[in-house]
Design a protein around this motif. Structure first.
Motif, mmCIF file in Angstrom:
data_model
loop_
_atom_site.group_PDB
_atom_site.id
_atom_site.type_symbol
_atom_site.label_atom_id
_atom_site.label_comp_id
_atom_site.label_asym_id
_atom_site.label_seq_id
_atom_site.Cartn_x
_atom_site.Cartn_y
_atom_site.Cartn_z
ATOM 1 N N CYS A 15 -44.992 -38.498 -12.318
ATOM 2 C CA CYS A 15 -45.898 -38.351 -11.173
ATOM 3 C C CYS A 15 -45.464 -39.233 -10.010
ATOM 4 C CB CYS A 15 -47.331 -38.675 -11.582
ATOM 5 S SG CYS A 15 -48.057 -37.425 -12.659
ATOM 6 N N THR A 16 -45.059 -40.466 -10.318
ATOM 7 C CA THR A 16 -44.598 -41.379 -9.265
ATOM 8 C C THR A 16 -43.359 -40.823 -8.575
ATOM 9 O OG1 THR A 16 -45.466 -43.259 -10.497
ATOM 10 C CG2 THR A 16 -43.840 -43.727 -8.795
ATOM 11 N N ASN A 17 -42.402 -40.347 -9.364
ATOM 12 C CA ASN A 17 -41.176 -39.798 -8.785
ATOM 13 C C ASN A 17 -41.440 -38.509 -8.021
ATOM 14 O OD1 ASN A 17 -39.634 -41.901 -9.792
ATOM 15 N ND2 ASN A 17 -39.224 -40.840 -11.705
ATOM 16 N N PHE A 18 -42.350 -37.687 -8.524
ATOM 17 C CA PHE A 18 -42.700 -36.459 -7.824
ATOM 18 C C PHE A 18 -43.309 -36.768 -6.455
ATOM 19 C CE2 PHE A 18 -45.714 -33.090 -6.741
ATOM 20 C CZ PHE A 18 -44.852 -32.010 -6.711
ATOM 21 N N GLN A 19 -44.203 -37.756 -6.412
ATOM 22 C CA GLN A 19 -44.798 -38.151 -5.131
ATOM 23 C C GLN A 19 -43.743 -38.682 -4.171
ATOM 24 O OE1 GLN A 19 -47.840 -37.593 -4.033
ATOM 25 N NE2 GLN A 19 -48.337 -36.588 -5.947
ATOM 26 N N GLY A 20 -42.801 -39.453 -4.698
ATOM 27 C CA GLY A 20 -41.722 -39.968 -3.854
ATOM 28 C C GLY A 20 -40.859 -38.858 -3.292
ATOM 29 N N LEU A 21 -40.527 -37.863 -4.120
ATOM 30 C CA LEU A 21 -39.730 -36.737 -3.646
ATOM 31 C C LEU A 21 -40.516 -35.888 -2.658
ATOM 32 C CD1 LEU A 21 -37.924 -35.663 -6.925
ATOM 33 C CD2 LEU A 21 -36.941 -36.833 -4.954
ATOM 34 N N SER A 22 -41.808 -35.727 -2.889
ATOM 35 C CA SER A 22 -42.640 -34.975 -1.943
ATOM 36 C C SER A 22 -42.677 -35.668 -0.589
ATOM 37 C CB SER A 22 -44.057 -34.810 -2.481
ATOM 38 O OG SER A 22 -44.058 -34.039 -3.628
ATOM 39 N N LYS A 23 -42.772 -36.987 -0.622
ATOM 40 C CA LYS A 23 -42.770 -37.741 0.637
ATOM 41 C C LYS A 23 -41.424 -37.605 1.341
ATOM 42 C CE LYS A 23 -43.820 -42.000 0.093
ATOM 43 N NZ LYS A 23 -44.015 -43.445 0.041
ATOM 44 N N LEU A 24 -40.342 -37.596 0.568
ATOM 45 C CA LEU A 24 -39.004 -37.461 1.135
ATOM 46 C C LEU A 24 -38.822 -36.127 1.833
ATOM 47 C CD1 LEU A 24 -35.995 -38.516 1.262
ATOM 48 C CD2 LEU A 24 -35.652 -37.163 -0.800
ATOM 49 N N ILE A 25 -39.290 -35.058 1.206
ATOM 50 C CA ILE A 25 -39.065 -33.736 1.782
ATOM 51 C C ILE A 25 -40.004 -33.437 2.943
ATOM 52 C CG2 ILE A 25 -40.561 -32.355 0.313
ATOM 53 C CD1 ILE A 25 -38.208 -30.360 0.137
ATOM 54 N N THR A 26 -41.172 -34.068 2.981
ATOM 55 C CA THR A 26 -42.119 -33.775 4.056
ATOM 56 C C THR A 26 -41.966 -34.698 5.259
ATOM 57 O OG1 THR A 26 -43.794 -35.152 2.990
ATOM 58 C CG2 THR A 26 -43.835 -32.792 2.502
ATOM 59 N N THR A 27 -41.163 -35.749 5.143
ATOM 60 C CA THR A 27 -40.951 -36.649 6.268
ATOM 61 C C THR A 27 -39.796 -36.125 7.113
ATOM 62 O OG1 THR A 27 -41.665 -38.525 4.944
ATOM 63 C CG2 THR A 27 -40.448 -39.018 6.961
ATOM 64 N N PRO A 28 -40.083 -35.691 8.327
ATOM 65 C CA PRO A 28 -39.004 -35.129 9.145
ATOM 66 C C PRO A 28 -38.100 -36.228 9.710
ATOM 67 C CG PRO A 28 -41.045 -35.113 10.375
ATOM 68 C CD PRO A 28 -41.371 -35.619 8.993
ATOM 69 N N PHE A 29 -36.836 -35.889 9.854
ATOM 70 C CA PHE A 29 -35.889 -36.802 10.481
ATOM 71 C C PHE A 29 -36.019 -36.605 11.986
ATOM 72 C CE2 PHE A 29 -31.684 -38.700 11.142
ATOM 73 C CZ PHE A 29 -31.780 -39.743 10.242
ATOM 74 N N PRO A 30 -36.077 -37.671 12.762
ATOM 75 C CA PRO A 30 -36.286 -37.527 14.215
ATOM 76 C C PRO A 30 -35.171 -36.714 14.873
ATOM 77 C CG PRO A 30 -36.489 -39.819 13.536
ATOM 78 C CD PRO A 30 -35.985 -39.062 12.360
ATOM 79 N N PHE A 31 -35.549 -35.620 15.506
ATOM 80 C CA PHE A 31 -34.560 -34.727 16.116
ATOM 81 C C PHE A 31 -33.726 -35.405 17.199
ATOM 82 C CE2 PHE A 31 -33.318 -31.513 19.248
ATOM 83 C CZ PHE A 31 -32.448 -30.787 18.454
#
Length: 143
Positions: A15-31
């Protein structure tokens, strides 16, 4: 009891790793950062030959240096593009279905060991319902 705590630890880590990966994919890189870094990269790569020509008279040496520097920097650019979205169906993306299958198999074995085949089969049936719910059924449309 130690096996139950081990299972709880696996679930908590998952669950901890899943939340971390979810945060990684939903955080956009500044264009603007991406745009400026690409602009500076291409400007530097295209002006490098002019700087090297004045320092070195040997054309073959300059061509080899430019090739390897350009190849390296453009390779880093493509690696950063791939790392920007590590999830998907590309061959170099994370194998999320394989990781989920490994977690399922661990849970199945632990349930089989502690609760017996009846509960392990119930888990298997529930998992097959969930996976079949996501897959659309084929329809027979004869035209």
């Amino acid at each position: 009891v130690p096996e139950e705590l081990k299972l709880l630890s696996y679930v908590s880590d998952f669950c901890t790793n899943f939340q971390g990966l979810s945060k990684l994919i939903t955080t956009p890189f500044p264009f603007p950062l991406v745009q400026m870094s690409r602009t500076i990269l291409f400007f530097w790569v295209f002006t490098l030959p002019m700087a090297l020509i004045t320092d070195t008279a040997e054309m073959v040496q300059v061509a080899v240096i430019i090739f390897f520097v350009t190849y390296g920097f453009l390779g880093l650019e493509y690696v950063s593009i791939e790392l920007d979205d590590p999830f998907g169906e590309d061959p170099n993306d994370f194998n999320t279905s394989g990781m989920a299958q490994a977690v399922y198999e661990d849970m199945y074995l632990i349930l089989l060991k502690f609760d017996g085949i009846e509960y392990a089969n119930m888990l298997s049936e529930e998992m097959s319902k969930e996976t079949n719910k996501d897959v659309p059924e084929a329809s027979d449309n004869n035209v």
